[in-house]
Design a protein around this motif. Sequence first.
Motif, PDB file in Angstrom:
ATOM      1  N   UNK A   8     -48.920   4.295  45.176  1.00 57.05           N
ATOM      2  CA  UNK A   8     -49.838   4.442  44.069  1.00 57.05           C
ATOM      3  C   UNK A   8     -49.117   4.483  42.753  1.00 57.05           C
ATOM      4  N   UNK A   9     -48.387   3.492  42.522  1.00 59.29           N
ATOM      5  CA  UNK A   9     -47.666   3.442  41.268  1.00 59.29           C
ATOM      6  C   UNK A   9     -46.387   4.214  41.331  1.00 59.29           C
ATOM      7  N   UNK A  10     -45.728   4.390  40.146  1.00 60.63           N
ATOM      8  CA  UNK A  10     -44.515   5.171  40.105  1.00 60.63           C
ATOM      9  C   UNK A  10     -43.309   4.365  40.506  1.00 60.63           C
ATOM     10  N   UNK A  11     -42.257   5.054  40.955  1.00 61.45           N
ATOM     11  CA  UNK A  11     -40.999   4.396  41.228  1.00 61.45           C
ATOM     12  C   UNK A  11     -40.915   3.832  42.626  1.00 61.45           C
ATOM     13  N   UNK A  12     -40.172   2.776  42.747  1.00 62.33           N
ATOM     14  CA  UNK A  12     -39.929   2.199  44.065  1.00 62.33           C
ATOM     15  C   UNK A  12     -38.480   1.776  44.120  1.00 62.33           C
ATOM     16  N   UNK A  13     -37.717   2.405  44.996  1.00 60.65           N
ATOM     17  CA  UNK A  13     -36.300   2.118  45.112  1.00 60.65           C
ATOM     18  C   UNK A  13     -36.064   1.320  46.378  1.00 60.65           C
ATOM     19  N   UNK A  14     -35.409   0.189  46.232  1.00 56.66           N
ATOM     20  CA  UNK A  14     -35.175  -0.704  47.359  1.00 56.66           C
ATOM     21  C   UNK A  14     -33.682  -0.846  47.567  1.00 56.66           C
ATOM     22  N   UNK A  15     -33.208  -0.434  48.722  1.00 54.59           N
ATOM     23  CA  UNK A  15     -31.793  -0.552  49.030  1.00 54.59           C
ATOM     24  C   UNK A  15     -31.550  -1.804  49.850  1.00 54.59           C
ATOM     25  N   UNK A  16     -30.349  -2.293  49.797  1.00 54.89           N
ATOM     26  CA  UNK A  16     -30.003  -3.511  50.520  1.00 54.89           C
ATOM     27  C   UNK A  16     -29.879  -3.190  52.001  1.00 54.89           C
ATOM     28  N   UNK A  17     -30.706  -3.806  52.799  1.00 54.08           N
ATOM     29  CA  UNK A  17     -30.679  -3.580  54.238  1.00 54.08           C
ATOM     30  C   UNK A  17     -31.320  -4.764  54.930  1.00 54.08           C
ATOM     31  N   UNK A  18     -30.837  -5.153  56.104  1.00 50.51           N
ATOM     32  CA  UNK A  18     -31.444  -6.279  56.816  1.00 50.51           C
ATOM     33  C   UNK A  18     -32.882  -6.012  57.210  1.00 50.51           C
ATOM     34  N   UNK A  19     -33.296  -4.765  57.232  1.00 50.02           N
ATOM     35  CA  UNK A  19     -34.668  -4.459  57.598  1.00 50.02           C
ATOM     36  C   UNK A  19     -35.153  -3.285  56.768  1.00 50.02           C
ATOM     37  N   UNK A  20     -36.453  -3.214  56.542  1.00 51.30           N
ATOM     38  CA  UNK A  20     -36.981  -2.131  55.716  1.00 51.30           C
ATOM     39  C   UNK A  20     -36.888  -0.806  56.435  1.00 51.30           C
ATOM     40  N   UNK A  21     -36.801   0.277  55.671  1.00 52.07           N
ATOM     41  CA  UNK A  21     -36.762   1.599  56.263  1.00 52.07           C
ATOM     42  C   UNK A  21     -37.717   2.506  55.509  1.00 52.07           C
ATOM     43  N   UNK A 193     -26.265  -9.459  38.465  1.00 52.25           N
ATOM     44  CA  UNK A 193     -25.938  -8.235  39.195  1.00 52.25           C
ATOM     45  C   UNK A 193     -25.506  -8.544  40.624  1.00 52.25           C
ATOM     46  N   UNK A 194     -24.508  -7.791  41.081  1.00 54.09           N
ATOM     47  CA  UNK A 194     -24.048  -7.918  42.471  1.00 54.09           C
ATOM     48  C   UNK A 194     -24.768  -6.863  43.294  1.00 54.09           C
ATOM     49  N   UNK A 195     -25.891  -7.247  43.877  1.00 56.39           N
ATOM     50  CA  UNK A 195     -26.743  -6.284  44.586  1.00 56.39           C
ATOM     51  C   UNK A 195     -26.484  -6.343  46.084  1.00 56.39           C
ATOM     52  N   UNK A 196     -25.306  -5.890  46.445  1.00 51.53           N
ATOM     53  CA  UNK A 196     -24.922  -5.808  47.852  1.00 51.53           C
ATOM     54  C   UNK A 196     -24.966  -4.363  48.304  1.00 51.53           C
ATOM     55  N   UNK A 197     -25.121  -4.148  49.595  1.00 44.60           N
ATOM     56  CA  UNK A 197     -25.166  -2.799  50.135  1.00 44.60           C
ATOM     57  C   UNK A 197     -23.896  -2.036  49.754  1.00 44.60           C
ATOM     58  N   UNK A 198     -24.015  -0.746  49.313  1.00 41.69           N
ATOM     59  CA  UNK A 198     -25.242   0.069  49.235  1.00 41.69           C
ATOM     60  C   UNK A 198     -25.920   0.022  47.865  1.00 41.69           C
ATOM     61  N   UNK A 199     -25.917  -1.125  47.223  1.00 44.14           N
ATOM     62  CA  UNK A 199     -26.601  -1.265  45.946  1.00 44.14           C
ATOM     63  C   UNK A 199     -28.109  -1.196  46.117  1.00 44.14           C
ATOM     64  N   UNK A 200     -28.817  -1.082  44.991  1.00 39.38           N
ATOM     65  CA  UNK A 200     -30.278  -1.008  45.068  1.00 39.38           C
ATOM     66  C   UNK A 200     -30.893  -1.471  43.754  1.00 39.38           C
ATOM     67  N   UNK A 212     -30.975  -0.767  38.326  1.00 42.07           N
ATOM     68  CA  UNK A 212     -30.182  -1.430  39.361  1.00 42.07           C
ATOM     69  C   UNK A 212     -28.865  -0.694  39.536  1.00 42.07           C
ATOM     70  N   UNK A 213     -28.305  -0.804  40.736  1.00 48.17           N
ATOM     71  CA  UNK A 213     -26.993  -0.210  40.997  1.00 48.17           C
ATOM     72  C   UNK A 213     -26.128  -1.230  41.715  1.00 48.17           C
ATOM     73  N   UNK A 214     -25.003  -1.540  41.103  1.00 49.45           N
ATOM     74  CA  UNK A 214     -24.030  -2.434  41.711  1.00 49.45           C
ATOM     75  C   UNK A 214     -22.940  -1.579  42.334  1.00 49.45           C
ATOM     76  N   UNK A 215     -22.901  -1.540  43.665  1.00 51.55           N
ATOM     77  CA  UNK A 215     -21.906  -0.715  44.353  1.00 51.55           C
ATOM     78  C   UNK A 215     -20.501  -1.272  44.174  1.00 51.55           C
TER      79      UNK A 215
END
Length: 488
Positions: A8-21, A193-200, A212-215
């Motif tokens: 319902x709105x707000x923040x959504x943080x997505x981390x690099x992963x082969x599958x959603x968690x 941006x280099x968005x590789x794990x554990x980036x988000x 964004x976070x570039x690990x």
Amino acid sequence: MEGGSSSSGGGRKITVSPRPCCGRRVVANKKPRRGGGVDGFVNSVKKLQRREISSNRDRGFNMSDSQERFRNILLQEEYDTHDPKGPSSVVLPFLRKRSKIIEIVAAQDIVFALAQSGVCAAFSRDTNERICFLNVSPDEIIRNLFYNKNNDSLITVSVYASDSCSSFKCRSTGIEYIRRVKPDAGFALFESESLKWPGFVEFDDVNGKVLTYSAQDSIYKVFDLKNYTMLYCISDKNVQEIKISPGIMLLIFAKATSHVPLKILSIEDGTVLKSFNHLLHRNKKVDFIEQFNEKLLVKQENENLQILDVRTFELTEVSRSEFMTPSAFIFLYENQLFLTFRNRTVAVWNFRGELVTSFEDHLLWHPDCNTNDIYITSDQDLIISYCKADSDDSLSEGNVGSINVSNILTGKCLAKVRASNSSPMANECSSGDNCSSSACNSRNRKHVSKIRSKVAEALEDITALFYDEERNEIYTGNRLGLVHVWSN
């Protein structure tokens, strides 16, 4: 939110992963707050006027209105994300298999359904037809969706088989292009941006920002959600986590022996508003640190919940026997409350550490609190969830649950969609000339529904839920890749 999606709105943080968690933090907000530097922080604090339960004069009217809104809700349509041939551009075999729905997003007259396989389909509510698939690359596996209302576009976050799913890329596609069946007319975001794990990447609808976070180089960057312009960056390898609230960001640094260093920054320009250390119990694991405007919530293993006012440093403690570590939060910025989820139950708390509401009939179906099947309305007065069905519901057996609508401030169940009280949809529309479906485009032509599932089947194993407040429709997805439309 970390690793999942917001309901319902707000923040959504997505981390690099082969599958959603599954995630553990969701923020809900009625409309974005804007702040600027210190003044922005002070103004957000001034807006914290406590809205007690008894002060809502229209509560009785709102409750009856909500009950009426959901009173006769029925199964109206069925969409299928599965295509035996698969999206025309897809070459990966597993993308062509039937897969459960993990996320539903509605924008204007289009419903987007994302399957766990990575296939995302767009459906028109006007024609009740599938418009297109959003996968535009042969090896694209879409992992998350975000509707950017600032520019009326859908952002897709994808990984690629050719890259071993080790990094993700973001793409923005205008809703109008999707409506015209041009899903490939979008453009890439954050290419530098280099968005590789554990980036988000975190999309913050509250403040209109992207984090964004570039690990690879330990750099956080903040972008404007309206035009994707980079605003500033934070380069500090000691930053362990960043939490976002209206107008501010909380930087959590590496834990010391007996304390954790914290900084509060303006979300607009990165100005440091406050730096301080929060004392911790030695050798105790930190369960969570959460920020809500001027309130800091800290919980350590087998310790009391601490609520710290960062302006006055006044500390409130809640007994560990009363407040046990939840699996997820939803912060309600309009009501100055927060929801906790634990062992399928939902509770509402205020920032004095008091339990405000326990729900009378809202036992969640999923024990891990999959926030993709929970929706909070924009007024933050209702929670709509997929729940365990009543034991006296003779048709609700095995994997059949119910869709429950409850009032957040009172805990009262206002409406329930269940197998025993929902009559099956007729093959012909009974609305006559009043039917809004384009299928009823002639006074002599009947609206033929494509529903193949029975009501009980549509309520079985629901894996995603979304409520369209403008159309007053609930969309649910299940393990078979089917999307069902519930409306009155």
